[in-house]
Design an enzyme around this catalytic site. Sequence first.
Site, PDB file in Angstrom:
ATOM      1  NE  ARG A   1      -2.331   0.622   3.805  1.00  0.00           N
ATOM      2  CZ  ARG A   1      -1.727   1.308   4.772  1.00  0.00           C
ATOM      3  NH1 ARG A   1      -1.406   2.566   4.603  1.00  0.00           N
ATOM      4  NH2 ARG A   1      -1.442   0.714   5.925  1.00  0.00           N
TER       5      ARG A   1
ATOM      6  CG  HIS B   1      -6.187   1.702   6.436  1.00  0.00           C
ATOM      7  ND1 HIS B   1      -6.231   0.424   5.936  1.00  0.00           N
ATOM      8  CD2 HIS B   1      -7.363   1.894   7.083  1.00  0.00           C
ATOM      9  CE1 HIS B   1      -7.378  -0.138   6.248  1.00  0.00           C
ATOM     10  NE2 HIS B   1      -8.088   0.737   6.940  1.00  0.00           N
TER      11      HIS B   1
ATOM     12  CE1 TYR C   1       1.284   2.358   8.668  1.00  0.00           C
ATOM     13  CE2 TYR C   1       0.052   4.050   9.843  1.00  0.00           C
ATOM     14  CZ  TYR C   1       0.207   3.227   8.741  1.00  0.00           C
ATOM     15  OH  TYR C   1      -0.701   3.268   7.707  1.00  0.00           O
TER      16      TYR C   1
END
Length: 385
Positions: free
Chosen positions: A277, A281, A290
């Site tokens: 990805r 998200h 993160y």
Amino acid sequence: MTVESTATRKPRRSAGSKAKGADPDLVQLLTPEGKRVKNAKTAPYDKYVAGITPDELRGLYRDMVLTRRFDAEATALQRQGELGLWASLLGQEAAQIGSGRATREDDYVFPTYREHGVAWCRGVDPTNLLGMFRGVNHGGWDPTTNNFHLYTIVIGSQTLHATGYAMGVTMDGADSAVVAYFGDGASSQGDVAESFTFSAVYNAPVVFFCQNNQWAISEPTEKQTRVPLYQRAQGYGFPGVRVDGNDVLACLAVTKWALERARNGEGPTLVEAYTYRMGAHTTSDDPTKYRADEERESWEAKDPILRLRRYLEASNHADEGFFAELEAESEALGRRVREAVRAMPDPDRFALFEHVYADGHALVDEERAQFAAYQASFADEEGGK
């Protein structure tokens, strides 16, 4: 001693994404440099793309480019306040277009909420995908028209729906198949485990297509499994295959193989499309909190669109005229999507009471009346001023 805050701590890298040598389990037909691969690992799948024509290759490239353009426009619209939320597919175009183009018209597809490329392949107008994210409808298309179910927000539940549908296909004696899409995060859900159990026991003609994009929001894959996801199929008694999810040819071939198994009465298959990805998200997420920049950069070098372009150019299957024409088409699509979203009418406020029960219900009627009175109170207040 001081403790670093979450905001300043250097993001950890996913163990599944660290630099390493070639994955011996990965089915890959096109390298990141756009070179065709043929070896013992690809042999079972080569025949499914052996007859692919230059027109079809250009079609796959067009699908990915236009899907990415649509996705980028939707992201921009959300940033401008036109959509409530958006789940981008950036980086996952090959997994979705390759698998989507492997399906037949009579196959049935159960997506999650990120399968914009699959929806494109199934003939769903991209503007119809945006109504739910704008808050004006519950999906915007009739699932029976394109055999493409409405987007599912509850994580993993669509795998159960797909399994049940596939069991029905078997009972009807049809030779169509079903594809259930989900991500690496959903693979930890109990619904997915139940789907694997029932599909195996009843030999259901379903392909479980897992897009492993490495991150379940901020949760890396190594926090969910100790083995590659495709190996989970072994415990349920059916095959699992890991495919290069940034290789549209490999995704096309492996999905065709899995669908053929299903139609031949050989039961379910788990396909793990190992991809990444590139973006957040959803537009409510900040991936810089993160994961490290170098991780994304390493995957940008494996970009699925650039990979196929290199192959097309090296094979003399596409010229600059083709790419220029596609660029113009891409911009036109972006304009059409933007205009369509801004022109969407507000929904009927009473529509939420429709189709709750097949034959109506006294409680729903009561709630509708209460809501009508509530709405009317605003008009009374304005009239009294």
